[in-house]
Design a protein around this motif. Structure first.
Motif, mmCIF file in Angstrom:
data_model
loop_
_atom_site.group_PDB
_atom_site.id
_atom_site.type_symbol
_atom_site.label_atom_id
_atom_site.label_comp_id
_atom_site.label_asym_id
_atom_site.label_seq_id
_atom_site.Cartn_x
_atom_site.Cartn_y
_atom_site.Cartn_z
ATOM 1 N N GLY C 241 46.922 75.211 -46.996
ATOM 2 C CA GLY C 241 46.730 76.186 -48.055
ATOM 3 C C GLY C 241 48.018 76.553 -48.759
ATOM 4 N N GLY C 248 45.776 81.287 -49.299
ATOM 5 C CA GLY C 248 45.959 79.868 -48.998
ATOM 6 C C GLY C 248 45.560 79.543 -47.580
ATOM 7 N N GLY C 252 42.774 76.938 -46.706
ATOM 8 C CA GLY C 252 43.162 75.781 -45.897
ATOM 9 C C GLY C 252 42.316 75.690 -44.635
#
Lengths: 266, 415, 300
Positions: C241, C248, C252
């Motif tokens: 991410g 993120g 991810g």
């Protein structure tokens, strides 16, 4: 200066963007053989960014960087890796001293010879005559440079144990070991006392006059810049605002304006 | 700090650790028989241990900060160090008149060791094992100690070497002496193949990618039955021969011991020559400051790749030897813990120091063998060593020294 | 289609647990630029604490939700305490050291904690009691999601929202963001950096503990080694991410969860862990800044 010869370093319309920020905007600048040129400007004007672009640490967003090495043909530096730029004959020092702290003074300089020598793993293990000769050459050249710089007394000292002023000079010695035709010095006098600065000034003049290495330096110490430079380039907010001799720059109203409020430098 | 304040602080630390370790250290649940064990005595140990430990901790930290204050600033210490009396082990290392006799004694001891009346096959075996780790440690030292690349997947290349010999023998009947260079070569190729894409990554990312790569290698070996025979591994790998001589087990062990000594000597010779060469200097410079190193004209990628490949070569060599020594390989020998163990040898010994790595290997491999009580706590200690060494003695037990150059002649008469 | 949905929800559940652990990695990396290798062990300790406490409570005759809450609370307290202690011992003395030193120290911490738990408890797998309650109405809905999965998803979602609020609006959250941006500057404007770093570890460990309890209930057994694999996977998620980025890490983790779920479902279950490592290696080579991370120019 001799205007007929080609400039050693010929930067044309160099531009560098970081995201939305334009750190360098169409900067053109030439350094000629045998001259000490200064790059000055207020903090954040983009001077170090300029060095980083020229030496391949940053990839410029636009513009061209050319070199005309003495006796060789013109080369474009854009896209070259840092070590390739150094191999072309362009060496530099760093604003925040970046020596190899846990290596000796001599070894620091010997690293500079890396790109001028060839021996590899096999040579290192076998120590054939060729390698031994090369190694001897590296040691002797490095020692000779340290003598010129005045650090021959501390060859076996670790770099981290040197006084501040000596560390700055060692960075110059290391750069000289790469056989450059032009050295870029990033604030070589920063943190030095007036006496050390005077000695440095003599050293830089000697590098230029005796070794035939041209110098481009970033410096905030105006007294030194004024007394040493053949030519001064002024950056402000990423733009080049003036170029000229010391006298021309001192009287340039644009430069004076840019420096107002920055007069606290000394 | 006053004594009272010291004691008070240690008491707080002790109470904290008694609280912290309470569920894990005191309670043990037996879920099958539904019994709960209360081991209150452990709480006492935890408290007493951390009480004393906190004194040691503060003392060591203070000593470290005092030492940093002494030579941390840019002061010249040449005279100061020269004036200090050298401890005996430094004299032994640095002064020729002591160094050569010491080495000779060592050589004699190493030669007669397997023939001493009280030396059993078992003992020769564990020393051989330690020598194998000397080799691995020195190989990893090129990558981690000299070039400063944190390699957490070293064991993958060790596995490549071991499986090379195992498979080459299984399929083609290739013997030890042919497999040795082949295994090394394959590991080197593997190293270059992996190194190309990953070596431009920053230090911590490199660490995790090498770790990931090693785990992939192990999992593939474990699951690809057609290729590697899965978790059951490959057995019946022959020991190295000696001109077709028949040897009993004891004889074979002694032969292996000397073979290992020879390989270690070769390793020491090569690493020693490398570290003071053009390429070795470039590695150290790379470790110290990558940006500056590149600005001085060193091709960092090439230098890293060389270090990585050479490190892999040694892992490959050691792998072939390992396969020959145990006559059996399976994926369980090549877990992350093995990588961690080799790394702790380098960290304990001293990154970039040959002597240090040798000592580190002997200490870490032999101590658990001879002090049986330790063997259970082996990995616990390895972990602890890594942490404590980083905090109190990051240079290791033997500091990597740089070569001293002498200039006798005046510059004028050098022509 | 049913099989697809099953894999989809399986991946989502997996991913949301990875997210809880990945957040700890990403927060610590954001603030002190260290891959906290021992983070997986913190999560493992959380699971062990929950197991021990719930067993003791069950022995004492308690049952139902009260066991869950007490066990989870104990897991959180002890994970946070371990995270705090690990930072104080292993990383704080190394703030000024070269980059590799704290990393090696973190690896040492991880090995130490693994073996500490193994020696103090057992190296065998222990069955983990099913603490999470049954939600019978879910099976009526027939969307291919079990009650454990539903609880995991809900808990994760709530934790994320709380974390976001904490970072966005509290004073400590502001201090954390400031420290992540520029530690020295934060110190100059009066942020207590040591305290902020400690808080980061405590929050990260808390999330890991929640993840530990959830995943242990989901899988039903634990041992001292679960932290290592889960840690690497969560780290993969964080890198995927864009390490340092909180959304993120979540993204991810979900991508990783789905990748694993579909790859094991459609390709081969033998190589379950290989896919995660492969994804990690590929992402680091192709796009080291991750999906949502910005590539920063190095300072010279």
């Amino acid at each position: 200066m001799n205007a007929v010869t080609e400039p050693l370093l010929d930067v044309q319309a160099l531009t560098m963007n970081f995201g939305g920020l334009t750190a360098l905007d169409q900067v053109s600048l030439q350094v000629h053989p045998g001259e000490v040129a200064a790059l000055i400007g207020p903090n954040g004007a983009g001077k170090t960014t300029f060095f980083n672009c020229v030496t391949g640490i940053y990839r410029p967003s636009g513009g061209d960087i050319f070199v005309n090495p003495p006796g060789k043909r013109r080369r474009r530096l854009n896209g070259m890796k840092t070590h390739q730029v150094t191999a072309q004959g362009l060496a530099r020092t760093f604003q925040n001293i970046r020596l190899f702290q846990k290596m000796t003074v001599l070894e620091n300089v010997m690293i500079g010879r890396h790109c001028r020598t060839r021996s590899g793993v096999l040579g290192a293990v076998l120590r054939d005559p060729q390698t031994r000769r090369e190694e001897r050459e590296i040691v002797e050249r490095s020692y000779a440079i340290l003598e010129k710089i005045g650090l021959a007394g501390e060859v076996n000292e670790l770099a981290m144990n040197l006084p501040y002023g000596d560390q700055r000079r060692l960075e110059i010695a290391r750069a000289m070991a790469t056989d450059p035709f032009l050295i870029l010095l990033d604030e070589p006098a920063a943190g030095m006392n007036p006496r050390e600065t005077d000695a440095l000034e003599v050293l830089i003049r000697r590098i230029c006059d005796e070794e035939g290495i041209a110098v481009l330096l970033i410096e905030h110490d105006m007294r030194m810049v004024m007394s040493i430079s053949n030519r001064i380039h002024v950056l402000d907010y990423g733009k080049k605002i003036a170029t000229g001799t010391v006298a021309e720059i001192c009287e340039n109203p644009v430069v004076i304006k840019a420096y107002l409020g920055e007069e606290t430098e000394e | 700090m006053t004594a009272i304040a010291q004691i008070r602080q240690s008491l707080i630390v002790a109470l904290w650790f008694m609280f912290l370790t309470f569920p894990i250290l005191v309670i043990r649940v037996n879920t099958i028989e539904n019994i709960i064990e209360w081991r209150w005595v452990n709480m006492l140990y935890a408290g007493a241990g951390s009480f004393l430990g906190s004194f040691a901790w503060r003392y060591l930290l203070e000593r470290k900060s005092r030492a940093a204050g002494k030579d941390g600033g840019p002061v010249r210490t040449a005279e100061a160090t020269a004036a200090e009396a050298k401890p005996w082990w430094r004299r032994l290392r640095e002064e020729r008149q002591y160094r050569y006799p010491a080495l000779s004694v060592l050589a004699v001891v190493a030669t007669i060791f397997p023939f001493l009346p009280f030396t059993s096959t078992y003992q020769i075996n564990i020393v051989t094992n330690a020598l194998l780790y000397v080799m691995l440690g020195l190989g990893l030292n090129i990558v981690v100690g000299l070039a400063g690349l944190l390699h957490l997947g070293y064991v993958a290349f060790y596995a490549v070497g071991a499986y090379s010999y195992a498979l080459l023998h299984y399929h083609f009947g290739i013997g030890f002496w042919t497999a040795l260079p082949l295994g090394a070569l394959l590991a080197t190729l593997f190293g270059i193949l992996l190194g190309f894409p990953v070596l431009r990554l920053r230090g911590d990312y490199l660490a995790i990618v090498t770790l990931g790569f090693a785990e992939i290698t192990r999992l593939v070996l474990e699951n690809w039955n057609e290729f590697s025979f899965g978790p059951s591994g490959i057995a019946g790998i022959p020991r190295p021969g000696l001109f077709g001589l028949e040897m009993d087990l004891h004889g074979a062990t002694i032969y292996f011991y000397f073979l290992m000594i020879a390989l270690c000597l070769l390793t020491i010779f090569v690493v020693n020559r490398l570290q003071n060469s053009r390429i070795g200097r470039a590695w150290v410079a790379l470790r110290e400051d990558e940006t500056a190193c590149e600005a001085m004209g060193v091709n960092a990628t090439a230098a890293k790749l060389t270090a990585f490949a050479l490190g892999s070569t040694w892992a490959g060599l050691a792998g072939v030897v390992f396969a020959a020594k145990t006559t059996f390989v399976n994926p369980a020998s090549f877990t992350f813990l093995e990588s961690a163990m080799i790394l702790s040898i380098v960290v304990l010994g001293g990154m970039g120091s040959i002597l240090g790595v040798i000592l580190g290997a002997f200490i870490l491999i032999l101590t658990p063998e001879y002090l049986r009580a330790f063997s259970e706590y082996r990995m616990l200690l390895f972990g602890l060593i890594m942490v404590m060494m980083m905090i109190f003695r990051p240079q290791g037990i033997v500091k990597g020294e740089r070569r001293i150059y002498e200039f006798h002649r005046k510059p004028e008469d050098r022509e | 289609m049913d099989y697809f949905l099953e894999l989809f929800f399986g991946g989502l559940t997996r991913g949301s647990i990875y997210a809880l652990i990945a957040l700890g990695y990403t927060m610590v990396y954001g603030i002190i630029e260290l891959i906290n290798f021992a983070h997986g062990e913190i999560y493992m300790i959380g699971a062990f604490t929950a197991l021990i406490v719930s067993s003791v409570l069950a022995f004492a005759g308690l049952s139902g939700l009260s066991v869950l809450f007490l066990a989870a609370a104990a897991a959180i307290v002890y994970s946070a305490a371990h995270g705090f202690t690990v930072e104080k011992i292993g990383y704080k003395p190394l703030r000024q050291a070269p980059r590799l030193s704290p990393l090696i120290s973190a690896i040492g911490m991880s090995i130490f904690l693994q073996n500490y738990v193994m020696l103090a408890q057992t190296s065998d797998f222990l069955p983990f009691p099913s603490l999470l309650p049954d939600l019978p109405f879910l099976s009526d809905l027939e969307i291919g999601i079990g009650s454990t999965e539903a609880i995991i998803l809900m808990t994760t979602a709530v934790s994320m929202v709380l974390l976001t609020l904490l970072i966005k609006f509290t004073k400590m959250g502001k201090a954390m963001r400031a420290t992540a941006q520029d530690r020295n500057m934060a110190m100059l404007v009066g942020v207590d950096v040591n305290r902020t770093i400690s808080y980061t570890f405590i929050i990260g460990s808390t999330l890991a503990a929640i993840g530990g309890v959830l995943i242990a209930s989901h899988i039903g057994r634990i041992n001292f080694y679960i932290g290592f694999i889960a840690g690497i996977k969560a780290f993969t998620a964080a890198v995927l991410g864009g390490i340092g980025s909180i959304p993120g890490a979540v993204l991810g983790a979900l991508v990783l969860g789905w990748t694993e779920s579909f790859a094991t479902g459609y390709v081969s279950s033998d190589y379950e862990d290989v896919f995660a490592f492969l994804l990690l290696v590929i992402i680091l080579i192709v796009r080291p800044s991750g999906l949502l991370g910005r590539s920063t120019a190095q300072k010279v």
